[in-house]
Design an enzyme around this catalytic site. Structure first.
Site, PDB file in Angstrom:
ATOM      1  N   SER A 184       0.838  -1.195   0.000  1.00  0.00           N
ATOM      2  CA  SER A 184       0.000   0.000   0.000  1.00  0.00           C
ATOM      3  C   SER A 184       0.876   1.249   0.000  1.00  0.00           C
ATOM      4  CB  SER A 184      -0.911   0.009   1.244  1.00  0.00           C
ATOM      5  OG  SER A 184      -0.142   0.241   2.415  1.00  0.00           O
TER       6      SER A 184
ATOM      7  N   SER B 142       1.059   3.594   2.312  1.00  0.00           N
ATOM      8  CA  SER B 142       1.165   4.214   3.630  1.00  0.00           C
ATOM      9  C   SER B 142       2.572   4.703   3.952  1.00  0.00           C
ATOM     10  CB  SER B 142       0.709   3.233   4.716  1.00  0.00           C
ATOM     11  OG  SER B 142       1.618   2.160   4.844  1.00  0.00           O
TER      12      SER B 142
ATOM     13  N   LYS C  65       5.760   0.022   9.034  1.00  0.00           N
ATOM     14  CA  LYS C  65       5.602   1.424   9.413  1.00  0.00           C
ATOM     15  C   LYS C  65       6.931   1.910   9.987  1.00  0.00           C
ATOM     16  CE  LYS C  65       1.082   1.158   8.698  1.00  0.00           C
ATOM     17  NZ  LYS C  65       0.439   1.779   7.523  1.00  0.00           N
TER      18      LYS C  65
ATOM     19  N   SER D 116      -2.537   6.570   6.052  1.00  0.00           N
ATOM     20  CA  SER D 116      -1.924   5.456   6.766  1.00  0.00           C
ATOM     21  C   SER D 116      -2.789   5.064   7.959  1.00  0.00           C
ATOM     22  CB  SER D 116      -0.516   5.845   7.248  1.00  0.00           C
ATOM     23  OG  SER D 116       0.031   4.831   8.061  1.00  0.00           O
TER      24      SER D 116
END
Length: 322
Positions: free
Chosen positions: A127, A129, A184, A287
């Site tokens: 993705s 994010s 992350k 995100s």
């Protein structure tokens, strides 16, 4: 019997992979690789200490019986004997298909299992994010031993290594669903008070250093977004903040130590408990991270992401990143 058993095992494997691919159930690749290693090792041991010696003995018996037959015929005055047992001997010694596709694969599966469990694991960015640091389609490497050596499958740390630092890009098992891996950036470590208020990040009451870097072209939305450089930890990294948006943060679901967090129209403030970490995406307004589902426990850590080894749509992406 063994060929039928092996056929059944392969049918079960095919059904499991097919259901996983079709979305009927979620798979666990680490567990699957562990099971494959154990099963193929059992075949390899059986081949080495039982089946291969049995075939060698049968081949030796064949030669011995043939030699006795020729000797008996020679004693009767028959010097010329038809038949060559070498072809039969080679056929007896040949490894059957079911052993070739199990014990024969054991060394390869073992190497993959050890490399993936203790050294490096590949990961595909699913993705946006982490844009602009990581783009959709980036294939990255994750250092599995940077934060310590962990036992595969159960993910229990047995040897400590480096401490998790603010600013690290980490792959971890998603707390609400540990069968899914997330990536992350570590925003806060145990004991920190972290705040994200009015699109600004504060660590222990101090705002992080942020410098405008012009605009970034977001290919997913085909639009330009404000680009910033943020100093979080020892190194600076790029991030995106859409100053035209003012999202409200609310928990997606209840999470451990939720009482440590206070939500308001301005944002969220949390006290990070011992053994947990607070994670944010670099694409701050696109995100789903700790602001929505809470803290990441230490036992969920997979490793530290550090290198893009391939992006088939953009080879210039290959290299390290902060």
């Amino acid at each position: 019997m063994m060929s039928a058993l092996t056929g059944i095992l392969y049918a079960v494997l095919a059904a499991y992979l097919g259901g996983w691919y079709s979305g009927y159930w979620s798979g666990n690749f680490s567990l699957l690789l562990f099971i494959l290693t154990m099963v193929t090792s059992a075949y390899w041991l059986a081949e080495r200490f039982h089946f291969a010696p049995a075939r060698a003995k049968a081949a030796a018996d064949l030669l011995e019986n043939d030699a006795k037959r020729r000797q008996n015929l020679a004693a009767q005055g028959i010097a010329r004997v038809d038949g060559d047992v070498e072809g039969a001997r080679q056929q007896i010694l040949q490894q059957p298909w079911w052993m070739d596709w199990t014990a024969g694969l054991f060394p390869v599966i073992l190497i993959v299992f050890l490399l993936r469990s203790f050294l490096f694991e590949p990961f595909k960015i699913p993705s946006g994010s982490m844009v602009p640091t990581l783009l959709v389609g980036d294939l990255i490497l994750v250092n599995k031993f940077h934060y310590g050596v962990r036992l595969p499958v159960i993910n229990k740390k047995i040897i400590a290594n480096n401490e998790v630092k603010r600013g690290d890009v980490m792959v971890f098992r998603f707390p609400p669903d540990p069968s899914i891996d997330f990536i992350k950036r570590v925003a806060a470590v145990p004991g920190d008070e972290v705040s994200y208020l009015n699109q600004k990040l504060y660590i222990n009451g101090q705002p992080t250093a942020v410098q405008p870097q012009g605009d970034f072209y977001d290919e997913s939305s085909m639009s330009y977004r404000p680009l910033f450089e943020e100093k979080l930890g020892d190194k600076a990294h790029k991030m995106l903040v859409d100053t035209q948006r003012h999202p409200l943060f609310r928990p997606d679901t209840a999470f451990p130590f939720q009482d440590n967090c206070k939500y308001s129209p301005e944002g969220v403030t949390c006290k990070v408990p011992a053994g947990y970490y607070y994670m944010l995406g670099d694409n701050r307004d696109n995100s789903r991270d700790s602001r929505f589902w809470g803290f990441v426990p230490d036992e969920n850590i997979v490793g530290r992401a550090f290198f893009v080894w391939m992006n088939f749509g953009n080879l210039g992406r290959i290299g390290g990143f902060n």
